[in-house]
Every structure is written in structure tokens, then in C-alpha cells.
Write a protein that holds these residues in place. Structure first.
Motif, short mmCIF file in Angstrom:
data_model
loop_
_atom_site.label_atom_id
_atom_site.label_comp_id
_atom_site.label_asym_id
_atom_site.label_seq_id
_atom_site.Cartn_x
_atom_site.Cartn_y
_atom_site.Cartn_z
N TYR A 5 0.86 -1.18 0.00
CA TYR A 5 0.00 0.00 0.00
C TYR A 5 0.90 1.23 0.00
O TYR A 5 1.70 1.42 0.93
N PHE A 8 4.39 1.31 1.53
CA PHE A 8 4.46 0.42 2.68
C PHE A 8 4.19 -1.02 2.29
O PHE A 8 3.43 -1.29 1.37
N ILE A 10 2.65 -4.39 4.10
CA ILE A 10 1.85 -4.74 5.28
C ILE A 10 1.76 -6.25 5.35
O ILE A 10 1.41 -6.91 4.37
N THR A 48 3.79 -3.24 9.75
CA THR A 48 4.01 -2.34 8.62
C THR A 48 5.51 -2.11 8.44
O THR A 48 6.26 -1.99 9.41
N GLU A 50 8.55 -0.14 5.75
CA GLU A 50 8.91 0.77 4.67
C GLU A 50 10.37 0.53 4.36
O GLU A 50 11.22 0.57 5.25
N GLU A 54 10.85 -2.30 9.68
CA GLU A 54 9.57 -2.33 10.38
C GLU A 54 9.30 -0.97 11.01
O GLU A 54 10.13 -0.41 11.71
N ILE A 55 8.09 -0.44 10.74
CA ILE A 55 7.67 0.85 11.29
C ILE A 55 6.88 0.64 12.57
O ILE A 55 7.10 1.30 13.57
N SER A 56 5.92 -0.28 12.49
CA SER A 56 5.08 -0.53 13.66
C SER A 56 4.51 -1.94 13.57
O SER A 56 4.63 -2.62 12.54
N ASN A 79 -5.14 5.44 3.96
CA ASN A 79 -4.21 5.31 5.10
C ASN A 79 -4.82 4.61 6.31
O ASN A 79 -4.46 4.88 7.45
N ILE A 94 -2.62 3.53 9.14
CA ILE A 94 -1.40 3.07 8.48
C ILE A 94 -0.46 4.27 8.36
O ILE A 94 -0.88 5.32 7.90
N PRO A 95 0.79 4.17 8.78
CA PRO A 95 1.55 2.99 9.14
C PRO A 95 1.66 2.72 10.64
O PRO A 95 2.19 1.70 11.05
N SER A 96 1.13 3.61 11.51
CA SER A 96 1.37 3.47 12.96
C SER A 96 0.63 2.29 13.58
O SER A 96 1.03 1.81 14.64
#
Length: 185
Positions: A5, A8, A10, A48, A50, A54-56, A79, A94-96
């Protein structure tokens, strides 16, 4: 299940080994969402990324009917990700992966979610719902039996001008986009 997405990646999967409040979990989650009960049979993890970083991450723990994850049990848009888990729908940013809301819809389980105009159509076991993106119910529709068909017929089919529904006993219904019955066979 892995989805893309925007920029990102997922990843969504069932983490059956997760135990709430345990120090022995193989995975830890930044965001943990659960009902009042501590005994869960649905444990859906979301991560998630990027550029492979890994972001979250989050885990959603729910009781109730386990349907498994399919491409039709979630939608990503604007989002946000909406996921049908047991008899609830969860909406995460998204992305948190921060919880925007969760709401109980069908009293048994929600199988699938379909994008419809600016809203969603939710295929539950007992009811079909049209909800807003904020989770507000616009209408619900029930048939003579549950919305499961063991003959492999598609239970919910969104047409250009109506929604066609087939229940467990092969009763066929057509409803308009306001949830009003047009015909029944």
C-alpha cells in the motif's frame, strides 16, 4: 498475507502462539488490542514496513468464531486498514497501526468486507450491513437463514443497481443500496 500500500508493505498473519501478558512470547507487539476476556482464539498480527524496515506492529485478540484471514476479510484505503475479526471490525491507521475504532457488528461473526461507494458492505453470519468508514451502521438486512451457502454459491454479490444475497437454504434476495428488499425467491 503480504500486501503493498503506497510505499508500505503490510504483513498480516495469525499469531496463535501469542499469550496476553506473557514474557515468553516469541513476538512482542507495540500495540495490543483485546476485549475484556483474556482467553482468545483469534490473534491477528499486523506489521508495517517501509524499505524493509519495520515501522510498527500490532496484535488484535478476540474471542468468537475463527474465520481465518482472506483477501476479502480486510480492506486498505485512505491510510487505514479495516479487518473483520470474529464479530467485530477493527480500523487501524497506516503505518502506525494505532486503533481508530473497533465495533461489534454481527452477533456471531463477520466474514467479509467490500468497498461500496464511500462505505462498506459487511457480510456477517446473521446480517448484512452497510457501514460508513467511521463504523456507523447505515442499515442491516437479515434473511430466513444464515448467510452461509454450503453449495459454494456466492452469498453476497454487489451488482450495478442492487445487492444479490443467497442464504444457507438457497433463498435468493435482492436488496437496493438502502437495504430495502426488492425481491425474494
Amino acid at each position: 498475507m503480504k500486501l503493498n500500500y503506497k510505499n508500505f508493505e503490510i504483513e498480516i498473519f495469525n499469531d496463535g502462539s501469542f499469550t496476553l501478558h506473557s514474557a515468553d512470547n516469541t513476538s512482542s507487539y507495540k500495540n495490543v488490542y483485546y476485549s475484556d476476556n483474556d482467553d482468545f482464539n483469534n490473534k491477528i498480527a499486523v506489521r508495517t514496513f517501509e524499505n524493509s524496515q519495520e515501522i510498527s506492529n500490532a496484535i488484535i485478540c478476540e474471542n468468537g468464531t475463527t474465520n481465518g484471514l482472506t483477501e476479502n476479510s480486510l480492506i486498505i484505503n485512505d491510510n487505514k486498514i479495516w479487518i473483520c475479526i470474529s464479530n467485530k471490525i477493527y480500523c487501524l491507521e497506516i503505518p502506525s497501526l494505532k486503533l481508530i475504532y473497533h465495533k461489534k457488528l454481527d452477533s456471531v461473526t463477520n466474514f467479509t468486507i467490500y468497498k461500496f461507494k464511500d462505505d462498506f458492505i459487511i457480510h456477517g453470519e446473521l446480517e448484512i450491513f452497510r457501514i460508513t468508514q467511521l463504523g456507523d451502521i447505515k442499515w442491516s438486512f437479515s434473511g430466513k437463514d444464515i448467510w452461509v451457502n454450503i453449495e459454494g454459491k456466492q452469498e453476497v454479490e454487489i451488482k450495478d443497481d442492487r445487492i444479490k444475497l443467497i442464504d444457507f437454504e438457497n433463498n435468493e434476495y435482492e436488496i437496493d443500496f438502502n437495504g430495502i428488499e426488492i425481491s425474494e425467491k
